[in-house]
Write a protein that holds these residues in place. Structure first.
Motif, PDB file in Angstrom:
ATOM      1  N   VAL A  33       0.846  -1.190   0.000  1.00 50.16           N
ATOM      2  CA  VAL A  33       0.000   0.000   0.000  1.00 50.16           C
ATOM      3  C   VAL A  33       0.886   1.245   0.000  1.00 50.16           C
ATOM      4  N   SER A  34       0.454   2.254  -0.763  1.00 48.55           N
ATOM      5  CA  SER A  34       1.211   3.505  -0.843  1.00 48.55           C
ATOM      6  C   SER A  34       0.941   4.362   0.384  1.00 48.55           C
ATOM      7  N   PRO A  39      -3.622   0.652  -2.996  1.00 46.20           N
ATOM      8  CA  PRO A  39      -3.025  -0.684  -3.012  1.00 46.20           C
ATOM      9  C   PRO A  39      -2.301  -0.965  -4.328  1.00 46.20           C
ATOM     10  N   HIS A  40      -1.366  -1.873  -4.257  1.00 42.62           N
ATOM     11  CA  HIS A  40      -0.633  -2.346  -5.432  1.00 42.62           C
ATOM     12  C   HIS A  40      -0.414  -3.842  -5.255  1.00 42.62           C
ATOM     13  N   TRP A  64       8.906  -2.268  -3.958  1.00 42.52           N
ATOM     14  CA  TRP A  64      10.027  -1.988  -3.039  1.00 42.52           C
ATOM     15  C   TRP A  64       9.829  -0.645  -2.341  1.00 42.52           C
ATOM     16  N   ALA A  65       9.490   0.384  -3.119  1.00 43.44           N
ATOM     17  CA  ALA A  65       9.300   1.723  -2.547  1.00 43.44           C
ATOM     18  C   ALA A  65       8.178   1.719  -1.511  1.00 43.44           C
ATOM     19  N   GLN A  66       7.087   1.024  -1.821  1.00 40.88           N
ATOM     20  CA  GLN A  66       5.972   1.006  -0.880  1.00 40.88           C
ATOM     21  C   GLN A  66       6.319   0.236   0.390  1.00 40.88           C
ATOM     22  N   ALA A  73       2.536  -6.179   4.455  1.00 40.65           N
ATOM     23  CA  ALA A  73       2.296  -6.805   3.161  1.00 40.65           C
ATOM     24  C   ALA A  73       1.422  -8.033   3.328  1.00 40.65           C
ATOM     25  N   ALA A  74       0.787  -8.399   2.233  1.00 41.79           N
ATOM     26  CA  ALA A  74       0.082  -9.670   2.136  1.00 41.79           C
ATOM     27  C   ALA A  74       0.585 -10.358   0.878  1.00 41.79           C
ATOM     28  N   VAL A  75       0.790 -11.659   0.985  1.00 40.92           N
ATOM     29  CA  VAL A  75       1.274 -12.451  -0.137  1.00 40.92           C
ATOM     30  C   VAL A  75       0.294 -13.586  -0.351  1.00 40.92           C
ATOM     31  N   VAL A  76      -0.138 -13.779  -1.598  1.00 40.82           N
ATOM     32  CA  VAL A  76      -1.042 -14.871  -1.942  1.00 40.82           C
ATOM     33  C   VAL A  76      -0.359 -15.776  -2.956  1.00 40.82           C
TER      34      VAL A  76
END
Length: 157
Positions: A33-34, A39-40, A64-66, A73-76
């Motif tokens: 998220v910025s 979201p990204h 990376w910047a965010q 973070a969330a990873v699916v």
């Protein structure tokens, strides 16, 4: 790592199923998220060591910047075509950056195992070549959710 999952117990993966699944899959989606709250989500290769997911990311990416601004973070990781085949794992928490940025190959004992796993999984090599554009992100999840819809119609295949 046993983590309680409140809903979907019938389709939840066991610890062994989850570990096997995360070891075998090749692509994940990383949600960030910025600072403005936008979201990204982007796809990325990863390795799973049994307790953490290791992401090898471009250091000049939006992801990376965010994450530098907000480490949540969330990873699916998921797969399946038909409804009854859907399965996956969602891991969420705060990331930690490991090693030099960008990665040049300096000695870092914490990266020995993830780099060997990554090199073997994606390149069929014993060691990871460093391009000085990527670096490591480690997510040791604070929450894990899993699903395997194949369990709705009988034993998992």
């Amino acid at each position: 790592m046993t983590i309680a999952q409140l809903r979907g117990r019938r389709i939840m993966m066991t610890d062994a199923e989850r570990n096997t699944y995360l070891t075998e899959q090749r692509t994940c989606r990383v949600a960030t998220v910025s600072p403005e709250g936008m979201p990204h989500v982007g796809a990325l290769w990863f390795v799973w060591d049994g307790s953490s997911i290791w992401l090898y990311s471009l250091t000049r990416s939006l992801r990376w910047a965010q994450l530098r601004s907000d480490p949540r973070a969330a990873v699916v990781v998921d797969d399946g075509e038909e409804y009854g085949e859907l399965r996956g794992v969602e891991l969420s928490g705060e990331v930690r950056f490991v090693g030099e940025i960008p990665r040049t190959g300096e000695d870092c004992a914490e990266l020995d195992h993830p780099e060997r796993m990554f090199a073997a999984k994606y390149f069929g090599l014993d060691s990871l070549p460093h391009d000085e554009r990527h670096a490591w992100i480690r997510l040791t999840p604070q929450a894990v959710r899993s699903w395997d819809f194949r369990k709705l119609s009988g034993p998992a295949q």
